[in-house]
Design an enzyme around this catalytic site. Sequence first.
Site, PDB file in Angstrom:
ATOM      1  N   GLY A  22       0.825  -1.218  -0.049  1.00 32.22           N
ATOM      2  CA  GLY A  22       0.185  -0.078   0.205  1.00 32.22           C
ATOM      3  C   GLY A  22       0.856   1.025   0.008  1.00 32.22           C
ATOM      4  O   GLY A  22       2.114   1.305   0.262  1.00 32.22           O
ATOM      5  N   SER A  23       0.452   2.544  -0.249  1.00 25.48           N
ATOM      6  CA  SER A  23       1.103   3.473  -0.245  1.00 25.48           C
ATOM      7  C   SER A  23       0.161   4.748   0.600  1.00 25.48           C
ATOM      8  O   SER A  23      -0.958   4.575   0.038  1.00 25.48           O
ATOM      9  CB  SER A  23       1.720   4.013  -1.350  1.00 25.48           C
ATOM     10  OG  SER A  23       0.521   4.246  -2.318  1.00 25.48           O
ATOM     11  N   GLY A  24       0.573   5.514   1.007  1.00 26.06           N
ATOM     12  CA  GLY A  24      -0.080   6.670   1.665  1.00 26.06           C
ATOM     13  C   GLY A  24       0.483   7.978   1.044  1.00 26.06           C
ATOM     14  O   GLY A  24       1.535   8.073   0.393  1.00 26.06           O
ATOM     15  N   GLY A  27       4.644   7.915   2.344  1.00 25.19           N
ATOM     16  CA  GLY A  27       5.156   6.737   2.310  1.00 25.19           C
ATOM     17  C   GLY A  27       4.823   5.558   1.488  1.00 25.19           C
ATOM     18  O   GLY A  27       3.775   5.599   1.040  1.00 25.19           O
ATOM     19  N   LYS A  44       7.624   0.044   6.272  1.00 24.66           N
ATOM     20  CA  LYS A  44       6.981   1.277   6.108  1.00 24.66           C
ATOM     21  C   LYS A  44       8.121   2.078   5.603  1.00 24.66           C
ATOM     22  O   LYS A  44       9.064   2.454   6.581  1.00 24.66           O
ATOM     23  CB  LYS A  44       6.374   1.563   7.203  1.00 24.66           C
ATOM     24  CG  LYS A  44       5.148   2.265   6.726  1.00 24.66           C
ATOM     25  CD  LYS A  44       4.237   2.636   8.001  1.00 24.66           C
ATOM     26  CE  LYS A  44       3.219   3.717   7.405  1.00 24.66           C
ATOM     27  NZ  LYS A  44       2.170   4.315   8.497  1.00 24.66           N
ATOM     28  N   ASP A 135      -6.535   9.281  14.137  1.00 32.48           N
ATOM     29  CA  ASP A 135      -6.684   8.889  12.690  1.00 32.48           C
ATOM     30  C   ASP A 135      -7.478   7.653  12.446  1.00 32.48           C
ATOM     31  O   ASP A 135      -7.016   6.744  11.453  1.00 32.48           O
ATOM     32  CB  ASP A 135      -5.403   8.981  11.784  1.00 32.48           C
ATOM     33  CG  ASP A 135      -5.446   9.101  10.333  1.00 32.48           C
ATOM     34  OD1 ASP A 135      -6.600   9.475   9.875  1.00 32.48           O
ATOM     35  OD2 ASP A 135      -4.638   8.779   9.462  1.00 32.48           O
TER      36      ASP A 135
END
Length: 526
Positions: A22-24, A27, A44, A135
């Site tokens: 995954g990516s956010g 990063g 991560k 969050d």
Amino acid sequence: MASEEEEIPHLIANWWLQERLGSGYSGSIFKAAHVHTGKVVALKVQRVDHECPTNRYERGFYPSLQGGLGMPTLWASGVEGMWDYLAIDLLGASLDSLYRRSGKETMDLRSVCCIAMQMISRLEFMHSKGILHRDIQLGNATIGLPPNENTIYMIDFGFSKRYIDPYTHRHIPDSKVKRDFIGNYWFSSVGVHCRGKVPSRRDDLEAVALMLIHLLTPRGLSWTRNGVPKTDAAHEILKRDKRLARPEDLCRGLPNEFEELLRYCRKLKFQECPEYQHWIEEFMDLAESHGYPSSSDFIWPPPKPVSTKPKSKVSAADDLAKVLNDLGRMNLGENQTLADRTNVAQAVRQAKQDMRRDSDMQTVISGDSESQENDSVPPASMLPKAYKLAKLTIRVPSTTDNAALSELVLEFIKVMKSNTSRTLIKDGFAFLDALNKQLEDPSVFVLPMRTSRSKDVSGTRTKTSHTKLGVVARLQREVQDAKSNRQLATMVQDFGRVTNRSSGRTITKDGFSFLEGLARQLKVLQ
Ligand SMILES: Nc1ncnc2c1ncn2[C@@H]1O[C@H](COP(=O)(O)OP(=O)(O)OP(=O)(O)O)[C@@H](O)[C@H]1O
């Protein structure tokens, strides 16, 4: 310019990067294996000069969270060249992707109750370590990999914050000054997102409440339907919609618990500690009262509900028609009553009508002694415990002598003791209500004992459980001195009320002693 991903090397520290998970914004995250040990983790990775160095922040929180259920283990972390990395437990899919992949408009109630119990429990743990998540969202909750696939894990502590100062041990101060928003558009609380308030424990819990309501709402919460706002104006509209959405509108058609939780979070004071256990029990009760097992295990995909209906009503009517028709064909000699075709036709019509009427009624529980024999087969939507309690309850109003009431109380104790969970569920309260009414005055309306606890839960848990222990101990002592049914009724009422207010709603040892004393005293007062 090459994108960040193209630049990321295949080896960082001793970790071989494999596929991207995954990516956010800040990063990417990869499946990675240790070059020496072969240990597989989620790595991560973030540039050290990123404007929002969340890996650096996360690294600070992980040590305090190690060992908690549903908290990923941090295996290694550091900076290698221009890459800041965290090696954490490799986990399974996020709730977001499970929900999307299911292709369903809403999630099933059992899964949502389990998510509620586990998420609230994760918050309880994080908050006990002095940390806010800030969050909470579906993408930041994942299931584990086998054998931990029934556990929900919290991830992404990039926005987390300590709300207890580690030096002074004091709660962070509130402020009237509006602050920049930290969190996510969908689930951050109205206070934090729309009013610029300082986040505290209540806001993490509100985010969980919104997330649960979202999962049960076709097409999700209204402000999530237009996607991520791309302009400030669109963000302002979203905030307005979110601010103006009333809990009763958001939760229309849902079980009360969701609206109650949302209202509860919004009533909490800035520094107030939420009653986590109370809400975990509320969702456990909710699941139980809908016939689901009393477990917080998140089982995905949700198992198909097991139908315990013995036979369809129509086929039972058809069977009866067949029997009656066969009887009609028999030669009964002198006795024409059963052989009469009109009688048979009428009997079949009546049987079919009865069946139809039965199936129109939601759950009909018969209290007659014949069907009591077969109380092992509850309707599909009920647990055996709930079913047995409901059957006992409907016998109370027609039980007029004390000796028979005493027997009912003993049966009630037996049902409650035979179950692993001693929680007094709705149907148990209904029994106490009926008993109270019968002892007091059957013609008078009596306020139910199991009412919303939202009003009561602002006090601390310790206080409510102390109160419960004190009252139940007194009732247990005094029941043998009761001189009338009316006095017993008051005691039953006190017992029900104090159990309802207690965080566990469980019947304690003293509670059972009280009930046994009640059964004895009923016999004495015959
Ligand atoms: N430990 C893990 N195991 C497996 N997948 C993970 C793990 N951690 C994160 N992921 C996947 O990567 C996605 C992004 O992870 P995470 O939220 O931690 O990163 P982020 O960069 O902070 O993202 P965002 O900016 O969206 O908050 C998650 O939604 C999840 O699908």
